[in-house]
Design a protein around this motif. Structure first.
Motif, PDB file in Angstrom:
ATOM      1  N   SER A 155       0.804  -1.222   0.000  1.00 47.30           N
ATOM      2  CA  SER A 155       0.000   0.000   0.000  1.00 47.30           C
ATOM      3  C   SER A 155       0.833   1.266   0.000  1.00 47.30           C
ATOM      4  CB  SER A 155      -0.920   0.004   1.228  1.00 47.30           C
ATOM      5  OG  SER A 155      -0.154  -0.022   2.428  1.00 47.30           O
ATOM      6  N   VAL A 156       2.095   1.177   0.408  1.00 45.91           N
ATOM      7  CA  VAL A 156       2.967   2.346   0.398  1.00 45.91           C
ATOM      8  C   VAL A 156       4.256   1.968  -0.307  1.00 45.91           C
ATOM      9  CG1 VAL A 156       2.006   3.281   2.534  1.00 45.91           C
ATOM     10  CG2 VAL A 156       4.006   1.793   2.636  1.00 45.91           C
ATOM     11  N   ALA A 157       4.966   2.965  -0.776  1.00 46.87           N
ATOM     12  CA  ALA A 157       6.210   2.721  -1.509  1.00 46.87           C
ATOM     13  C   ALA A 157       7.168   1.894  -0.668  1.00 46.87           C
ATOM     14  CB  ALA A 157       6.851   4.051  -1.894  1.00 46.87           C
ATOM     15  N   GLY A 158       7.758   0.877  -1.291  1.00 48.44           N
ATOM     16  CA  GLY A 158       8.729   0.035  -0.609  1.00 48.44           C
ATOM     17  C   GLY A 158       8.133  -1.092   0.192  1.00 48.44           C
ATOM     18  N   SER A 159       6.806  -1.201   0.209  1.00 48.35           N
ATOM     19  CA  SER A 159       6.177  -2.289   0.959  1.00 48.35           C
ATOM     20  C   SER A 159       5.708  -3.381   0.009  1.00 48.35           C
ATOM     21  CB  SER A 159       5.009  -1.775   1.800  1.00 48.35           C
ATOM     22  OG  SER A 159       3.925  -1.395   0.976  1.00 48.35           O
ATOM     23  N   THR A 160       5.390  -4.521   0.573  1.00 45.03           N
ATOM     24  CA  THR A 160       5.031  -5.711  -0.190  1.00 45.03           C
ATOM     25  C   THR A 160       3.782  -6.344   0.387  1.00 45.03           C
ATOM     26  OG1 THR A 160       7.335  -6.185  -0.770  1.00 45.03           O
ATOM     27  CG2 THR A 160       5.821  -8.033  -0.804  1.00 45.03           C
ATOM     28  N   ARG A 202      -5.719  -2.927   2.373  1.00 43.71           N
ATOM     29  CA  ARG A 202      -4.406  -2.767   1.768  1.00 43.71           C
ATOM     30  C   ARG A 202      -3.343  -2.528   2.837  1.00 43.71           C
ATOM     31  NH1 ARG A 202      -7.505   0.040  -2.149  1.00 43.71           N
ATOM     32  NH2 ARG A 202      -6.962   2.047  -1.218  1.00 43.71           N
ATOM     33  N   GLY A 203      -3.681  -1.739   3.861  1.00 44.15           N
ATOM     34  CA  GLY A 203      -2.732  -1.514   4.946  1.00 44.15           C
ATOM     35  C   GLY A 203      -2.491  -2.773   5.763  1.00 44.15           C
ATOM     36  N   ASP A 204      -3.577  -3.497   6.064  1.00 41.14           N
ATOM     37  CA  ASP A 204      -3.454  -4.720   6.873  1.00 41.14           C
ATOM     38  C   ASP A 204      -2.676  -5.819   6.146  1.00 41.14           C
ATOM     39  OD1 ASP A 204      -4.931  -3.488   8.826  1.00 41.14           O
ATOM     40  OD2 ASP A 204      -6.785  -4.606   8.434  1.00 41.14           O
TER      41      ASP A 204
END
Length: 466
Positions: free
Chosen positions: A127-132, A163-165
């Motif tokens: 959901s955020v840049a650099g995350s998977t 998306r965050g979870d």
């Protein structure tokens, strides 16, 4: 939480392992770094994926956390058990993160197709840049997410909360790797190590399958025997070999004629399951390799014993010799094309105690013939050797040089290969062992250790290391 614990190298985007059924899902996948890592929740910074009583959850892991908590929050990202383009997550005690009844937990690898699929996840952008985010291999419309801090495999929802979870940062491991071995992360066996143009190359069997039913080979390379580059799949029995579709065992690579020749064992999943030997060719040591003959080089039943475990030794005069066999060891000079030989020149050279995995090298005018004794499923799997005056023998048995070390929890040390550091008389041995701590004869890992010689040319006993 500082940026230094985020995965600075959660890598560039590549095509997705699977299309998710939800149209809002990302169309590209993230490439994850392999090796020891921790997974931090995006929307609960400071909480990390961990296992507690075998169940997956996200919990706070501060720097003051107990050692066991840090171990439980550290996973080794490895080759996907069901697909090399995806990933599996191995715990410090050798279990794998998998879903069962949609709940995430850690279990010992049983090696069957169901477990492999349940324990394989494909990476897509978070959901955020650099995350998977991690999608299920066998349920690609479901993702790992946390609910009430427990980890579940849930259908994708196009909401900010979901998306965050279901997003994680790949972070520096809480319990970093401190041992030299295994040298490559994940389950691999039967390593063939060689030097090509001053660089080390490693070609292992892909392990972790019941009855050793793997279908493909990968290549790894290194400048220093410590840091290894994964070059991906170099030959896959499924699409690349017409006469074999599983039992991709014990590859060996030789260089000649400006090309690279990969010798391999293969069998059929159904029908005639007897193993046969093949040869594939490539213009690069990292492949891709193509089947050179479109048929076996050595057919099942052509000689007694099982046609597995090929190895090629090239002498100082440029002549190459093919060795192979389980139950019986054989050798034959190869023709210049590296893909044929004269059957009349095949010789049997089986020493006492021999089971499989022949390997030959030369040092100081002495030829060394090495092999594995006992069964690879036994903790007593080990390496013995003999010496001789030619690639064909005769051979004088010298004894066992590599075996288990129970005080360190090391078992099943065998199916090895040997390499010399270029320009020196420094030698190394690559071999497999039961994965430490929870491995067995189908869950094995690759180790590399020094191999030293006495003044009379005999090999000193090799001490396996963690």
């Amino acid at each position: 939480m500082t940026v230094s614990r985020w995965a600075a190298g959660t890598a560039a985007l590549v095509l997705a392992c699977f299309d998710l059924v939800t149209t809002a899902a990302p169309a590209f996948a993230a490439t994850l770094p392999t090796g020891a890592r921790s997974l931090e929740s995006v929307n609960y910074p400071g909480r990390y994926v961990r296992h507690a009583a075998a169940l997956g959850r996200i919990d706070p892991v501060p720097s003051s956390a107990a050692t066991q908590t840090k171990l439980d929050a550290t996973f080794t990202i490895v080759n996907g058990l069901a697909a090399p383009s995806c990933y599996s997550f191995q715990t410090k005690d050798g279990r794998f993160l998998r879903h069962r009844d949609w709940r995430l937990r850690v279990d010992a690898n049983t090696g069957d197709a169901t477990f492999g699929a349940d324990a394989t996840f494909c990476a897509v952008d978070g959901s955020v840049a650099g995350s998977t985010s991690l999608t299920s291999y066998n349920y690609p419309n479901r993702r790992i997410r946390h609910r009430d801090f427990e980890l579940w495999l849930d259908p994708y929802q196009d909401t900010a909360t979901f998306r965050g979870d279901s997003s994680f940062r790949i972070a520096v491991p809480w319990a970093p790797k401190t041992n030299r071995n295994p040298v490559i992360p994940g389950l691999f066996a039967d390593p063939h190590i060689t030097v090509i143009n001053g660089r080390y190359y490693l070609y292992p069997t892909t392990d972790g399958y019941a009855n050793w039913r793997g279908t493909y080979y990968k290549a790894f390379s290194s400048a220093d025997l410590v840091t290894w580059t994964d070059h991906g799949v170099v030959l896959d029995h499924g699409p690349d070999v017409s006469w074999a579709d599983d039992s991709a065992w014990a590859p060996a690579v030789a260089a000649a004629n400006g090309r690279y020749y990969l010798y391999f064992s293969g069998g059929a999943a159904t029908g005639n399951t007897a193993k046969q030997l093949g040869v594939a060719v490539s213009d690069s040591p990292t492949g891709p390799f193509r089947d050179a003959l479109g048929r076996p080089l050595i057919a099942a039943g052509q000689y007694s014993g099982q046609a597995i475990d090929p190895m090629v030794f090239t002498d100082d005069d440029g002549r190459s010799y093919l060795y192979w066999g389980q139950g019986a060891a054989r050798v034959v000079p190869l023709n210049g094309d590296m893909t044929s030989f004269n059957p009349a020149q095949v010789r049997t050279i089986t020493p006492s105690g021999y089971n499989e995995a022949p390997f030959v090298f030369k040092r100081g005018g002495i030829y060394y013939f090495m092999w594995s004794e006992n069964d690879t499923r036994s903790e007593d799997y080990r390496v013995a050797y003999a010496t001789g005056s030619s690639p064909l023998g005769p051979w004088t048995k010298r004894g066992v040089v590599l075996q288990k070390w129970l005080e360190a929890g090391i078992k099943g040390t065998g199916h090895h290969s040997v390499v010399r550091m270029p320009g020196t008389d420094t030698w190394y041995i690559a071999y497999h062992r039961f994965a430490v701590p929870a491995g067995n004869g189908t869950n094995r890992e690759v180790a590399v250790d020094r191999m030293e010689f006495a003044a009379d040319g005999t090999i000193r006993p090799i001490v396996p290391t963690l």
